[in-house]
Design a protein around this motif. Structure first.
Motif, short mmCIF file in Angstrom:
data_model
loop_
_atom_site.label_atom_id
_atom_site.label_comp_id
_atom_site.label_asym_id
_atom_site.label_seq_id
_atom_site.Cartn_x
_atom_site.Cartn_y
_atom_site.Cartn_z
N ASN A 178 0.85 -1.20 0.00
CA ASN A 178 0.00 0.00 0.00
C ASN A 178 0.88 1.24 0.00
OD1 ASN A 178 -2.98 -1.02 0.63
ND2 ASN A 178 -1.56 -2.22 1.88
N PRO A 179 1.56 1.47 -1.12
CA PRO A 179 2.59 2.53 -1.15
C PRO A 179 2.05 3.93 -0.88
CG PRO A 179 2.17 1.70 -3.35
CD PRO A 179 1.45 0.79 -2.42
N LYS A 180 0.74 4.10 -1.02
CA LYS A 180 0.19 5.44 -0.80
C LYS A 180 -0.32 5.65 0.61
CE LYS A 180 -0.97 6.53 -5.55
NZ LYS A 180 -2.00 6.22 -6.56
N ALA A 181 -0.32 4.60 1.43
CA ALA A 181 -0.81 4.74 2.80
C ALA A 181 0.17 5.57 3.63
CB ALA A 181 -1.00 3.37 3.42
N VAL A 182 -0.30 6.70 4.14
CA VAL A 182 0.55 7.60 4.94
C VAL A 182 -0.27 8.21 6.07
CG1 VAL A 182 2.20 8.29 3.15
CG2 VAL A 182 0.02 9.53 3.39
N PHE A 183 0.43 8.78 7.03
CA PHE A 183 -0.24 9.58 8.06
C PHE A 183 -0.52 10.94 7.45
CE2 PHE A 183 1.91 6.29 10.41
CZ PHE A 183 0.94 5.93 11.32
N LYS A 184 -1.76 11.40 7.66
CA LYS A 184 -2.20 12.62 6.98
C LYS A 184 -2.21 13.81 7.91
CE LYS A 184 -5.03 10.34 3.53
NZ LYS A 184 -6.26 9.56 3.66
N ARG A 185 -1.83 14.94 7.40
CA ARG A 185 -1.98 16.21 8.09
C ARG A 185 -3.36 16.78 7.80
NH1 ARG A 185 0.58 17.87 12.40
NH2 ARG A 185 2.76 17.33 12.33
N ARG A 186 -3.65 16.87 6.49
CA ARG A 186 -4.90 17.55 6.09
C ARG A 186 -6.12 16.80 6.58
NH1 ARG A 186 -5.41 19.45 0.05
NH2 ARG A 186 -7.54 19.36 0.80
N GLY A 187 -6.97 17.51 7.28
CA GLY A 187 -8.22 16.92 7.71
C GLY A 187 -8.09 15.94 8.86
N SER A 188 -6.89 15.82 9.38
CA SER A 188 -6.70 14.85 10.46
C SER A 188 -6.61 15.55 11.81
CB SER A 188 -5.43 14.05 10.20
OG SER A 188 -5.16 13.23 11.30
N GLN A 189 -7.51 15.19 12.70
CA GLN A 189 -7.49 15.76 14.05
C GLN A 189 -6.60 14.88 14.93
OE1 GLN A 189 -11.52 14.75 13.16
NE2 GLN A 189 -12.10 16.20 14.73
N PRO A 190 -6.14 15.42 16.07
CA PRO A 190 -5.37 14.57 16.98
C PRO A 190 -6.25 13.42 17.43
CG PRO A 190 -5.63 16.80 17.88
CD PRO A 190 -6.37 16.75 16.59
N GLY A 191 -5.65 12.27 17.55
CA GLY A 191 -6.45 11.11 17.95
C GLY A 191 -7.09 10.41 16.77
N MET A 192 -7.04 11.02 15.58
CA MET A 192 -7.61 10.37 14.40
C MET A 192 -6.51 9.83 13.48
SD MET A 192 -10.75 10.28 14.89
CE MET A 192 -11.67 9.96 13.38
N GLN A 193 -5.26 10.10 13.82
CA GLN A 193 -4.14 9.64 12.99
C GLN A 193 -4.16 8.12 12.80
OE1 GLN A 193 -0.34 11.61 12.97
NE2 GLN A 193 -1.95 12.48 11.75
N GLU A 194 -4.40 7.42 13.89
CA GLU A 194 -4.39 5.96 13.85
C GLU A 194 -5.50 5.46 12.94
OE1 GLU A 194 -4.48 7.87 16.52
OE2 GLU A 194 -2.84 7.34 17.90
N SER A 195 -6.72 5.99 13.16
CA SER A 195 -7.86 5.56 12.34
C SER A 195 -7.65 5.89 10.87
CB SER A 195 -9.15 6.23 12.84
OG SER A 195 -9.71 5.48 13.88
#
Ligand code: UDP
Ligand code: MN
Length: 244
Positions: A178-195
């Motif tokens: 899944n080469p495009k799977a990354v942790f996102k800044r945009r639209g990501s609230q704290p605590g939602m990074q994992e999800s």
């Protein structure tokens, strides 16, 4: 043979940094087939961390990426760029022939050795309880007949994966596939990074419950008290310089 465990640790310069890294190295040194990916939040590899890692006795890769200043604000998720640098390194330097497990190991948590035995058998994505998190003594995936069916949590139970960064591991093949799977800044609230991240690579039904069907706490989301440096002087008064 055992797959290698790749632990990705974001870290940043502060009074307690060397103490935190020392605690981690003392644990990780005892884990067989372990590779520590340390990603400094800085514009270069610092002397302190370079010297520390060289003497740590843990196999490692030392990376750095500075968090843009606009993202260094209360209420924004931390270490997004560093975790992405870690998985980016794996995508560049590891191939489908390499057997490995990827785990996100923040520098202030507490890890039992048993945790690494549990995650070692991760086929796609494993999950387990995390202690001292979410405003409760622990959070954990709820398991029925070997499958994750929900989440025991005190905070935002509506999260698709109500789990802390320390509560899961991912097979290296899943990261590579899944080469495009990354942790996102945009639209990501704290605590939602994992999800946000887990949504990109798996489904709740596929999760592999570890730690005796998610009934044992093997990792703790400890946080280190801010140090009191109130008696430091403006100009250095000792006759020597000491790294702390
Ligand atoms: N971190 C970082 N840069 C920062 C703040 C944190 O690289 O500006 C790292 C930190 O060293 C840790 C991880 O990001 O490995 C999570 O940070 P922290 O433990 O402060 O978050 P919390 O436990 O409060 O969620
Ligand atoms: Mn922390």
């Amino acid at each position: 043979s055992l797959p290698t465990i790749y632990a990705i640790t974001p870290t940043y310069s502060r009074a307690v940094q060397k103490a935190e890294l020392t605690r981690l190295a003392n644990t990780f040194r005892q884990v067989p087939r372990f590779h520590w990916i340390v990603v400094e939040d800085s514009n270069m590899r610092t002397e302190l961390v370079s010297r520390f890692l060289a003497r740590s006795g843990v196999p490692y890769t030392h990376l750095h990426v500075l968090t843009p200043r606009r993202y260094k604000r209360a209420g924004l998720p931390r270490a997004t760029e560093q975790r992405n640098a870690g998985i980016g390194w794996l995508r560049q330097h590891r191939s489908p022939r390499d057997f490995g497990i990827v785990f996100f190991a923040d520098d202030d948590n507490t890890y039992s050795l048993e945790l690494f035995e549990e995650m070692r058998s991760t086929r796609k994505v494993s999950v387990w309880p995390v202690g001292l998190v979410g405003g409760r003594r622990y959070e954990r995936p709820l398991v029925d007949k070997g499958r994750v069916v929900g989440w025991y949590t005190g905070w935002r139970a509506d999260r698709p994966f109500a789990i802390d960064m320390a509560g899961f591991s991912v097979n290296l093949q899943v990261i590579l596939a899944n080469p495009k799977a990354v942790f996102k800044r945009r639209g990501s609230q704290p605590g939602m990074q994992e999800s946000d991240f887990l949504k990109q690579i798996t489904k709740v039904e596929e999760l592999e419950p570890k730690a005796r069907s998610c009934t044992k706490v093997l990792v703790w989301h400890t946080r280190t008290e801010k140090v009191n440096l109130g008696n430091e002087t403006k100009h250095h008064q000792d006759t020597i310089q000491i790294e702390v």
